[in-house]
Design a protein around this motif. Structure first.
Motif, PDB file in Angstrom:
ATOM      1  N   GLU A   1      -5.102  -4.640  -5.644  1.00 31.22           N
ATOM      2  CA  GLU A   1      -6.234  -3.703  -5.633  1.00 31.22           C
ATOM      3  C   GLU A   1      -7.466  -4.315  -6.295  1.00 31.22           C
ATOM      4  O   GLU A   1      -8.578  -4.168  -5.823  1.00 31.22           O
ATOM      5  CB  GLU A   1      -5.857  -2.395  -6.343  1.00 31.22           C
ATOM      6  CG  GLU A   1      -5.035  -1.487  -5.453  1.00 31.22           C
ATOM      7  CD  GLU A   1      -4.655  -0.177  -6.142  1.00 31.22           C
ATOM      8  OE1 GLU A   1      -4.681  -0.117  -7.392  1.00 31.22           O
ATOM      9  OE2 GLU A   1      -4.314   0.767  -5.415  1.00 31.22           O
TER      10      GLU A   1
ATOM     11  N   GLU B   1       2.280   1.910  -3.473  1.00 32.26           N
ATOM     12  CA  GLU B   1       1.373   1.990  -4.620  1.00 32.26           C
ATOM     13  C   GLU B   1       1.501   3.289  -5.419  1.00 32.26           C
ATOM     14  O   GLU B   1       1.160   3.325  -6.596  1.00 32.26           O
ATOM     15  CB  GLU B   1      -0.082   1.747  -4.210  1.00 32.26           C
ATOM     16  CG  GLU B   1      -0.735   2.840  -3.412  1.00 32.26           C
ATOM     17  CD  GLU B   1      -2.162   2.480  -2.983  1.00 32.26           C
ATOM     18  OE1 GLU B   1      -2.811   1.677  -3.665  1.00 32.26           O
ATOM     19  OE2 GLU B   1      -2.604   2.992  -1.950  1.00 32.26           O
TER      20      GLU B   1
ATOM     21  N   LYS C   1       0.846  -1.211   0.000  1.00 34.43           N
ATOM     22  CA  LYS C   1       0.000   0.000   0.000  1.00 34.43           C
ATOM     23  C   LYS C   1       0.874   1.251   0.000  1.00 34.43           C
ATOM     24  O   LYS C   1       0.601   2.208  -0.717  1.00 34.43           O
ATOM     25  CB  LYS C   1      -0.904  -0.017   1.241  1.00 34.43           C
ATOM     26  CG  LYS C   1      -1.884   1.122   1.302  1.00 34.43           C
ATOM     27  CD  LYS C   1      -3.304   0.606   1.195  1.00 34.43           C
ATOM     28  CE  LYS C   1      -4.305   1.729   1.254  1.00 34.43           C
ATOM     29  NZ  LYS C   1      -4.937   2.021  -0.010  1.00 34.43           N
TER      30      LYS C   1
END
Length: 201
Positions: A196, A153, A150
């Motif tokens: 995702e 990203e 995360k």
């Protein structure tokens, strides 16, 4: 009367949901907000029976807000209502204490029915998503691998991620490598995209 809080960052969607619910004689929309950061304070102020939360909102996302709300106001039943029917979101929503998970393209009467059923103590999950979730299985990522992916990203470097998460660069590389392997990706960017798509991030 079932008191409902609506949280969705898109004003038009929020307004449409409020209109649909307001047509029912046994449902009252007591609060409407556009950010995950506002959920807990507004829920404490308006004391809803049911909170209808979008997943993707500014500040805290709907899943983080759901977990916080579930701990602070356990009597408030939570429904996640999202455009993104991803199996990983479903698993994370249930882990956060949500009692329902519906997708926004469902017919309005399904949403109304979900509010009533969740209020009565039942769990409600979109059937197609439940089947997909069973077929896909749980997220293969550990909590730390998810955090690292995360943080990466937006294209952050290993050094940036290490600083942000207070880890060594070697540890970040190990977690990224494991996440790439577990998602079946070839690159870090592809691992982020696949995670995702499955709702694992």
């Amino acid at each position: 009367m079932i008191r409902v809080l609506l949280a969705d960052d898109q004003a038009m969607v929020r307004g449409a949901l409020a209109t649909v619910l307001a047509l029912e004689t046994d449902i009252e929309v007591v609060a409407q907000i556009g950010s995950g950061d506002e959920v807990l304070a507004k829920a404490k102020e308006s004391t809803p029976d049911v909170a209808l939360l979008d997943v993707q909102m500014p500040g805290k996302d709907g899943l983080e807000a759901a977990a916080e709300l579930h701990v602070a106001l356990p009597s408030c039943r939570i429904i996640i209502c999202t455009t993104f029917g991803r199996p990983g979101y479903l698993a994370r929503a249930m882990a956060a204490g949500a009692a329902g998970f519906v997708v926004k393209d469902a017919p309005p009467e399904q949403l109304v029915d979900a509010v009533r059923r969740v209020h009565s103590g039942l769990k409600v999950v979109d059937p197609a998503l439940a089947a997909e979730s069973l077929a896909t299985g749980a997220s293969p990522l550990t909590g730390r691998e998810r955090d690292v992916l995360k943080a990466a990203e937006d294209g952050s470097t290993v050094a940036d991620v290490a600083r942000a998460l207070h880890l060594s660069e070697g540890t970040v590389r190990n977690h990224l490598s494991a996440a790439i392997g577990k998602t079946g990706a070839r690159t870090r960017a592809e691992a982020v995209r696949l995670a995702e798509e499955h709702g694992w991030l």
